[in-house]
Each structure stands twice: as C-alpha cells, then as structure tokens.
Write a protein that holds these residues in place. Structure first.
Motif, PDB file in Angstrom:
ATOM      1  N   LEU B 186       0.826  -1.207   0.000  1.00  0.00           N
ATOM      2  CA  LEU B 186       0.000   0.000   0.000  1.00  0.00           C
ATOM      3  C   LEU B 186       0.858   1.255   0.000  1.00  0.00           C
ATOM      4  CD1 LEU B 186      -2.701  -1.070   2.566  1.00  0.00           C
ATOM      5  CD2 LEU B 186      -2.959  -0.840   0.098  1.00  0.00           C
ATOM      6  N   MET B 187       2.152   1.068   0.229  1.00  0.00           N
ATOM      7  CA  MET B 187       3.060   2.211   0.265  1.00  0.00           C
ATOM      8  C   MET B 187       4.314   1.831  -0.510  1.00  0.00           C
ATOM      9  SD  MET B 187       2.040   4.853   1.758  1.00  0.00           S
ATOM     10  CE  MET B 187       0.266   4.911   1.924  1.00  0.00           C
ATOM     11  N   PHE B 648       1.886   1.389   6.048  1.00  0.00           N
ATOM     12  CA  PHE B 648       0.689   2.187   5.782  1.00  0.00           C
ATOM     13  C   PHE B 648       0.367   3.050   6.999  1.00  0.00           C
ATOM     14  CE2 PHE B 648      -4.117   2.132   4.927  1.00  0.00           C
ATOM     15  CZ  PHE B 648      -4.031   3.144   3.999  1.00  0.00           C
TER      16      PHE B 648
END
Ligand SMILES: Nc1ncnc2c1ncn2[C@@H]1O[C@H](COP(=O)(O)OP(=O)(O)O)[C@@H](O)[C@H]1O
Ligand SMILES: [Mg+2]
Lengths: 255, 788
Positions: B186-187, B648
């Motif tokens: 997600l990052m 995240f």
C-alpha cells in the motif's frame, strides 16, 4: 496674539483681494423642507433673503430649531436648498453638483463647529494639515496654529488639550486655507467664558486682519455686540437685521 | 516627502486596530498560503509530468499478454492512429540482497535491442547495459540509494527458479515509476522492491520468451480515437493471452499522480474560498463599525472639502493595508508550506528534477485574490462613507430601533433576567451579523471535523482490510499457476502454521455496455485467512454458485444480488460464461470479484489451480521462513502483510501529524478571528450601555456577562452547525476519493465532534478573555462623558 505675528498675517493675506461691490453671500427665497413621504414636513427655512457684504463679521441669532444651522450648511455647500437661490460672490450655489460643492468648500470655506470636530488620531498640526494638504493656497500649519496662539501645542493630540484649545485648533484649521468665508456654528457653545473669550478673540483677529467674511451662529446674545451685523432668526425666517454702529472687542463680551 | 495628514490618520487607525487587524490578516494569510500552495503545486506537478512524459516518451496505452510473437508488433504499428509501439518482456523476480533478511522482490523489464523508444529510462548514474551482456542491468535510483548500491555492485535475483547474479551498470528514473507500489503493498518500498531493466536477449532468456513479448506500450497520434485503438489492440492480442489494453488513467504511477493532483485541486477548491469568505465577512464587519464610529469625522472631512472618492479610498486603504500585511504573511507561509510539500512529494514520488511551485505569477494571483477579498469586504463600508451626506454626518445617529415582539412575550413567561434580554435583543438586532458570526465559527468546527474524520476513516480502512478480511501474515505470489499440491509444499516451509490457496483469473466482466477488466479471486470454501465481508463488514461465506462483487465493482457494472454478469476469460484461457451475483462485499482498497475455488474449477472444467498462497505463520520463526523464501524456486514475490500494514500506518500517522497541526492552526485562526472581532465590535457598540449599567450598580463580572454572553450563544449555535457542515465536507471528500484504487468510508465519531467543539470553544474563550481584559481595563465612566 503678538504684533509680530499679526504683521506676518497681513502680508500673507494681502493676496486675498476681492471686489467690495459684490456681496460675499446673497440669498433669494431660500427654503429647506425636511421630511415628507409619510413623516411630517418641517420647513427649516421658509424663504430667506439676505445680502451679506464682503469682510463683515455677522452674527446669526435665534432660538434652537429656527433654521440657523440649516442656512449655514447651505451657504457652506454642505447641503442643498429645497428651492430659491444662493450665491457665493458670483457663484450660484443652488445649481452646483455635489462635486462642485466639494470643490467650493475645499477652495473657499472654513468651518468651525460646536463640538471641536478634530480628528482624534491626529495632532493639532496634523489636524490643520488635513486642510493644507488639499487647499490650493494654504499657509503652513505651524503658522495657522501660531495665529491662534497654539504654536506650543502643535504635537498634542485632541485628548491632551482643553476644549478651548481644541476649538482654537479648529479655527486654525479653518483659516489655514485662507478661506473666502469662515462659517462658525456655535463655536463657543460648549465652552466656559474664559476659553470662549479666547476663541472669540481668535475669530475677531482673523476678521479684522484678513477681512475674511465671518458668520457666527450663537445662542449668546452678548456676542452680537461684536458683529458688524446681527441677523435674528425665527421659524425659518429672518425677522430682523441690525447693523451695529459701534462694536465691542471680544474680551469685552459678557457671558 | 511628508505623509499627508489623512494617510497619517490611516496609519494611526491601523495601529489602534492592530489586534483586530492581525486577527483578520492571519485568516487571510491562511487563505493565501493554502491557495498558493495548492495552485503552485498543481501547476508545477502538471508541468513537471508533462515535461517528463514528453522527454521520456511515456506511452499512452499499455497492454499485456501471456506470450505474443514479436512479429505482432508490426501489426500494432500498422493500426491507423498508432504513432509508435514498443514490445517488451516483463517478469517478476525474488531478490536475494546481501545484508537484507526481509523478502525483496523486483520487476524485470526488457530493454529493446534497438534501444527503448517509449517509456525511456532516464540515466542518473553509470551507463546502459551492453546489448550482448547476460547479467548487466539498470535499477531504479531509489532502490540503489536505499540499499547503497553503485554501478559495479552486484546482487542476486531468482527468476523462474533460476538464480541470477546481476551487475548494476547504471541507475535510472522512469516516467512509468514515479510512484511505485510493490505487489500487494500500500506504500512504496524503495529498499524492498526494485525495477530492473535488462537487455532484451537476456530477459527473453530468463523468462523463456525468445521471439516473443508479453508487454506492449503504444503511443497514439494526437487525433487518434482512443477507444477504437484499444479495441484494435485487444483484438490483436486476444489470441495470445492478452488481458486488455488500458490508457494512462489505469497505469498505476500515473493514476496515483492524478489522484494526488485531484486531492490538491480539492484542497484549493474548498479551503481558500472558506478563508477568503471569512476575510470578506470580518473586513465588512470591522470596517462597517469603524465607519459608524467615525461618522462625524467623515462629515468633517467632507466639510473640509475632501471628495467622496477620497474618503471611500481612505477606508478601502485601511482594508487593503490589513490585506497587504496578510498577503505578505501568506506568501511567507505559502512558500514555507510549498517547500515542505515539495519535500514530502520528493519522498513519495520519484521526479527527475525538483518540483518548483513558487513562480511569480502564483504569488501575484494569490496576492490579488487576497487584496480583492479585503476590497470586497470593505466595499459596503467605503460606500456608506462616500454617500454619507455631510450635513447628516455631523448630527448624531438615530439610535437602533428595538421592537417589542416575540422575545418579550417569551421573557415575560419565562422570567428571563434583563441582562439576558439585552443579549438576546442584541442578537436579533443585527440578524446578518449574528448569522455570519455563527457561520464563521461553525466553519472553524467544520474544518476540524472534516480533517479529523480522515484519521477515523483510515483506521476503519485498516481494520477492514487487515483485521477483518486479509488476516494472513504473508502472501506468496507464485511465478506460474500450480496444482493444489503447492499448498502441501508450502506447509513444509519453516514456521508456516496454516496455508490457504488463492487462484486469480484475469477476466473481463461486462453487463451490457459496461465492462471492467480485473481478476476473479477464487478461494477455498470455509477459508479463514483471506475473507470476504458483506456490506456491514461481517464475514460472508463464498457462495456455492455465482460470484461476490465488491460494492464499487457492482456499482460500476450496475448490478446487484441476483443479476447476471457476463465473464470473458482473458490471458491464456479462452471462453465466456454468465455468472450470477450472489452478494455485494465491502472493500476499500481496489476492487474485487470472489468465487469458490471448486466452483471456478468446475466452470473452467479443470482441476483447481493456485496462483498465490496465504500463510499464517509462527512469527518467532520469521527469519527462517524469510531465508527459505529467498531460494524458493516457484515464487514470484512474497508480501508480508504485517509490514504492509505497518508502513501504511506509519505513513498515515506522519501525514496525520502534519494535517493536525495545519488544520488546527487554520481552525483556531478562523475561530479567534471571528470571535475576537465580533466581541470587540460589541464592546464598542455597547460601551455606553455597559457604562450606564456600571453606574446603576452592576459589577464588572455582570457587565462582562452581557458582553460575552452574546459571543457564548453564537459559539454554541455554531457547534451543531459546524458538525453538520463538517460532516457534509467529509461526505464530499469521501465521494471525491471514490476511485478504483481506493475508497474511504464515511466515519464520523462522537469523539471527533467533541474534539472539534473543545478546540473551537477553547479558542472562543481565549478570544473572549482578551476582550474581557480590555473591558476590565476600560474606564467605562469616561466613556459616558465623551460624545459618540
Ligand atoms: N436632517 C434633518 N432631518 C429632519 N429635520 C431636520 C434635519 N436637520 C434639521 N432639521 C429640523 O429643521 C429645523 C431647523 O434646524 P436647525 O437648522 O438645526 O436649527 P438651529 O440650528 O437653528 O437650532 C429643526 O426643526 C430641526 O428639527
Ligand atoms: Mg444649530
């Protein structure tokens, strides 16, 4: 006031030469009506005919509400008449637009009001400068203050001065532009006798030294003896005009 | 040159008003700073992207296939509207980096023999690999930097079970990878995820793709019909396992950049207008009061022969000087904010050159808007001063008319004390001011509600994504489809306690003209790690028949439970079928369609197969597992979900810190600006009234109750209004964020409302105390002696 100062005043004001043939102010059948549209009409002026010669000191007397201030405002270009005509020298004030009236005030009229009407955030000299900044041919602010004996108070704010001093600043401000006329609405109304006398003396000086036509509204009948001419008002009309054969000096005025 | 007396008055008035002027200037400065930052960043990012894309020939259309013959490239280039096309081989590798225990993975991209013509990597250091070399590669500068690699350094990669030793010849940046998320991440993960460019021959050898390609980039002519182009390309690739061409808007890096730009645009569309609007209101209120107070001075100036226009300009100038100060503050704050933002962007986005948001015209536009806002606020007062007839101005104003009415009837009944009545009458006397003051204060509340809600929403996203649905510790993505026996193999890895398989099948789903390309994820019935959630986020079992669709997908296709979706296989399988929608699921990150593994296998008429494995592990044995994964042949990449969640959460909490400071400041400035100026004006209007009360024997405390009671009531009215507006802004943000990449839920907690109210009420109290101190120090009796 010192004689040295007076001499300088004469030299400063000598250019203020006008024809003595045309009166300073002339009015014909001036009326002013307030209200209407539902509220009751007030005839503040009800047909005023006047001829005020150049260079005189004129006192307007009359009970409260008789229309003195209304007349002064019209002559000073602060307000429009409802009907009739008013001239300053050869200029018809009643046909002027607001813009022309502003110009007229700026160039010709010096006002002194009952409540000293100084700008609180400006010093004495700066209050005078308000006028000298915009007038076509002003004298220096310091000089105008000297004329009313306040050369030492130049940098004082209104709150730091007495009522009489404030009113003298207002006079200095009015004369600093070398006005054609000086209009004073109850200039001593808020003052005690001692300070009132000083203010009257200042007005007298200006009138005699400069020949400035001066209108003074007052409640104080004692003042009328100072005037060349006394106009008595009642219910929006002139009821009597009286010329003084002999005049007293300001310091002789009794309160 | 000497200052004119009127200008001196202006400066002295300004000095006397300094506290109120400062309060206004700060609100305006906030607006200028945020507007400047928003506009500056948007324009700079737009320009930078365009420039970068053009220089490096960033493609317009992207497609992939399982394996297409290289001769097909001619056919693609022959399509009318195609300017150029480039075929590449791409594949996933697991990296074995010296000194790094955690798993790392990479994406290998081939460099065409004739040199790249599209998506050209921009060399940062070193050189391109030799065409003939087998082990020379380029890597992203970010990856090299994060791991301390320089040209000449080596690292190991496992591709399709083959262990390769690669030599870095150069580091690059690429317009395709300005923002890069590792698979399942997600990052961005600079150290753990590499983009690796390898000469075509070598890459074809590694992935067994000689004479073939699996990745296509196309640049279109300006006038090309994009949809038609995409259909043509799809048609050409379909026989070769094509899984659908798409435009830039679905290219990950570009999509994230656009999402960021949208967010910036939203920020500059919402906040500055609020702040400028409040500035207009405050200037209007304060200047209106000054003109009322200086009525006789205005008359005097007119009597002295000042023109109406000069007097109007005098008051306009007062507003403009306040605004000029605010604009200067705003410029400084904006420059600081933008450079902070640039630094933040440099951290997340990989640009080849610095993004310079501070161009002169941005300053000029922001400054102009600031001045115009103050000017608009001053118009009414300046106009009133201009049209005031001098003869009228010199006489005292008519006292405000209070009427008997509703209030008196109520107070008679309720026995409301007189002091309270004075407060209530005051509120009713100036209904516009009452309304706008409440509105201004409520916007202070709303801004806090709307900024804090994000934190709660992201918490909910994390909770849903990781604790309710994807509960596995790790996901192993396999390089190729494997039979179910892969599950048993994985269970023998060290530390693995539980294994659940997943099969991702690329398809195109359509309902009428609406369609979406995605993968159906098939999982075993009764799975306990990766779960699907119903709309209320309760676990929902996979249906025996049919498919579950995420809410966003169902909405896109316009279907609900019981409807049928048309499914066309893409990739290496061919065929089509209709599947019933069994239910709709809740999912915030990405979109998805879910089926039972056995149901899908039956539909495909084949044995169940596996493309990834979800693991529950004994975290004590993590190092052993990670070591084993480094040499696991069938692995494309492994995702540690705990790491994903933590990175995240770290990013969120860092952003939250920044946001909290920013929005708390904005809200406090608005609240203090509105409350302080409001109370000061009341003090000025009521000075005589309050002085009379003191003479009648009221205490200082009672007198200040009357003065501050009005402010208190307005602040209280503002709270529910602020919650409402804040909730509405939050709702608008939720709607604005709604994309295929991610969505956020609208989570409005009582805690959020309470915090917002506490902060703003504290700010109102601070402002009230400042005014109360002034009231206590003021000589009220002296006030009575002066004439207004
Ligand atoms: N702006 C105004 N609106 C209505 N009536 C006014 C206004 N100004 C003056 N008046 C009325 O006109 C009359 C004359 O007023 P004014 O000239 O001020 O009298 P004086 O100065 O002699 O006391 C009074 O009855 C006064 O109430
Ligand atoms: Mg009068």
């Amino acid at each position: 006031m010192t004689h040295v100062l007076k001499k300088s005043i004469v030299s400063i004001m000598s250019e203020n030469v006008v024809s003595k043939d045309i009166p300073a102010f002339r009015t014909r059948a001036i009326t002013k009506v307030y209200g209407g549209h539902g509220t009751a009409k007030v005839h503040a002026l009800d047909g005023v005919d006047l001829d005020l010669p150049e260079g005189e000191l004129v006192v307007l007397l009359g009970p409260s509400g008789s229309g003195k201030s209304t007349l002064l405002n019209i002559l000073g270009g602060l307000d429009h008449a409802t009907s009739g005509q008013a001239w300053f020298r050869d200029q018809d004030l009643t046909t002027m637009t607001d813009r022309q009236l502003t110009r007229y005030r700026r160039d010709n009229v010096g006002f002194v009001f009952q409540f000293y009407n100084l700008v609180a955030s400006l010093t004495a000299a700066e209050n005078v400068a308000l006028v000298t900044d915009i007038a076509p041919n002003p004298m220096p602010a310091e000089e105008a203050l000297a004329l009313v004996g306040l050369q030492d108070r130049q940098h004082h704010f209104p709150a730091q001065m007495s009522g009489g001093e404030q009113q003298r600043v207002a006079i200095a401000r009015a004369i600093a532009k070398r006005p054609g006329v000086l209009l004073c609405d109850e200039p001593t109304g808020a003052l005690d006798s001692k300070t009132g006398t000083a203010v009257l003396a200042a007005l007298e000086d200006v009138n005699t030294q400069f020949g400035t036509t001066t209108l003074v509204i007052t409640h104080n009948a004692g003042i009328r003896k100072m005037a060349h001419r006394v106009i008595r008002f009642q219910d929006g009309r002139v009821v009597e005009i009286e010329e003084n054969k002999t005049r007293i000096r300001a310091h002789e005025v009794t309160w | 040159m000497r200052l004119h007396a009127l200008d001196l008055k202006l400066l002295r008035d300004l000095w006397r008003l300094k506290a109120q002027a400062l309060a206004i200037a700060l609100v305006l400065a906030c607006g200028v700073a945020i507007f400047m930052t928003g506009l500056g960043m948007v324009r700079a990012l737009d320009a930078t992207l365009e420039d970068y894309y053009n220089r490096q020939h960033f493609a317009d259309v992207f497609a992939s296939a399982r394996r297409a013959p290289i001769s097909l490239l001619r056919d693609v280039e022959a399509i009318d509207g195609v300017q150029s096309a480039q075929a590449r081989v791409v594949g996933s590798v697991v990296l074995d980096l010296p000194g790094r225990a955690a798993p790392a993975s990479g994406r290998v991209i081939s460099l065409p023999t004739a040199g790249p013509t599209l998506n050209i990597p921009l060399l940062v250091s070193g050189r391109f690999p030799l065409e003939s070399s087998r082990d020379e590669v380029l890597v992203t500068a970010r990856f090299a930097e994060a791991n301390g690699y320089h040209p000449g350094d080596r690292f190991a990669a496992i591709a399709d079970g083959k262990r390769l030793t690669l030599t870095v010849t150069g580091t690059v940046r690429s317009p395709e990878f300005i923002y890069t998320l590792p698979p399942g991440g997600l990052m961005p993960d600079d150290a753990g995820y590499a983009i690796i460019w390898m000469p075509e021959t070598a890459a074809a050898g590694v992935f067994d793709m000689s004479g073939a390609f699996n990745d296509l980039s196309v640049r279109l002519r300006r006038d090309a019909n994009r949809e038609a182009m995409i259909d043509e390309i799809d048609k050409l690739l379909e026989p070769w396992g094509g899984i659908g061409a798409h435009e830039r808007d679905q290219q990950m890096s570009h999509a994230f950049m656009q999402a960021e730009l949208d967010q910036l645009r939203n920020m500059s569309a919402v906040l500055p207008p609020i702040l400028f609007g409040i500035t207009v209101f405050l200037v209007n209120m304060v200047l209106g009061r000054i003109v009322a107070l200086e009525r006789s001075e205005i008359g005097l100036l007119k009597a002295l022969g000042y023109r109406d226009s000069e007097i109007a300009i005098h008051y306009l100038m007062l507003a403009l000087l306040i605004a000029a100060f605010g604009v200067c503050l705003g410029w400084a704050a904006g420059a600081w904010l933008s450079s902070g933002m640039s630094r933040l962007y440099a951290k997340f986005f990989d640009f080849p050159w610095l993004v310079h948001p501070h161009s002169i015209d941005v300053y000029a536009i922001a400054g102009m808007i600031g001045l115009v806002a103050a000017g608009i606020g001053a118009l009414r007062a300046a106009w009133a001063a201009a049209v005031l007839a001098p003869a009228v101005a010199m006489s005292p104003p008519v006292p405000p008319s209070f009427r008997h009415g509703f209030l008196d009837a109520v107070s008679d009944r309720l026995h409301i004390p007189q002091t309270m009545m004075m407060v209530l009458r005051g509120l009713r006397r100036w209904p516009f001011r009452t309304a706008f003051t409440s509105l201004g204060l409520s916007l202070g509340v709303a801004i806090l509600v709307a900024s804090n809600f994000m934190l709660d929403s992201l918490d909910a996203v994390i909770d849903t994504a990781f604790f309710k649905s994807n509960r596995q510790h790790a996901t192993l993505v396999l390089a190729h489809e494997r039979p179910l026996s892969a599950v048993a193999d994985a269970r023998h890895l060290p530390g693995v306690l539980m294994v659940e398989p997943q099969f991702d099948l690329p398809v195109t789903m359509s309902v009428g003209p609406r369609e979406k390309k995605l993968a159906i994820s098939a999982r075993p019935a009764g799975g306990d790690l990766a779960r699907t959630l119903d709309i209320d986020e309760k676990p929902v079992a996979l249906p025996e028949n049919g498919v579950l669709l995420s809410a966003k997908l169902a909405q896109h296709l316009g279907v609900g439970p019981g409807d049928q979706v048309h499914v066309t296989l893409s990739g290496s399988r061919q065929g089509q079928t209709f599947l019933p929608v069994a239910a709709v699921t809740q999912q915030y990150i990405g979109i998805g369609a879910y089926m039972r593994l056995d149901t899908l296998a039956a539909q495909l008429n084949e044995e169940p197969r596996v493309t990834s494995l979800n693991l529950w592990i004994d975290t004590d044995k993590l190092p052993e597992l990670q070591a084993a994964l480094k040499s696991m042949p069938a692995l494309a990449t492994s995702v540690m979900l705990t790491d994903v969640r933590e990175s995240f959460q770290d990013t969120i909490s860092e952003n939250v810190r920044i946001n909290t400071v920013l929005f708390l400041t904005i809200s406090a400035l608005i609240t203090i600006g509105v409350a302080y100026n409001g109370a000061r004006i009341q003090l000025s209007e009521r000075a005589r009234e309050l002085a009379s009360l003191r003479i009648l024997g009221f205490t200082r405390a009672e007198v200040s109750t009357i003065l501050l009671g009005e402010t208190a009531i307005l602040a209280l009215i503002a709270q529910p209004l602020g919650w409402l507006i804040g909730g509405w802004i939050a709702w608008a943000m939720v709607t604005g964020f709604d994309s295929d990449l991610y969505r956020i839920p609208l989570v409005l907690t009582r805690q959020n409302f309470a915090n917002a109210s506490l902060v703003t009420l504290a700010a109102v109290t601070a402002a009230a105390l400042l005014v109360r101190r002034r009231l206590d120090k003021a000589d009220l009796i002296a006030v009575l002696k002066t004439r207004e």
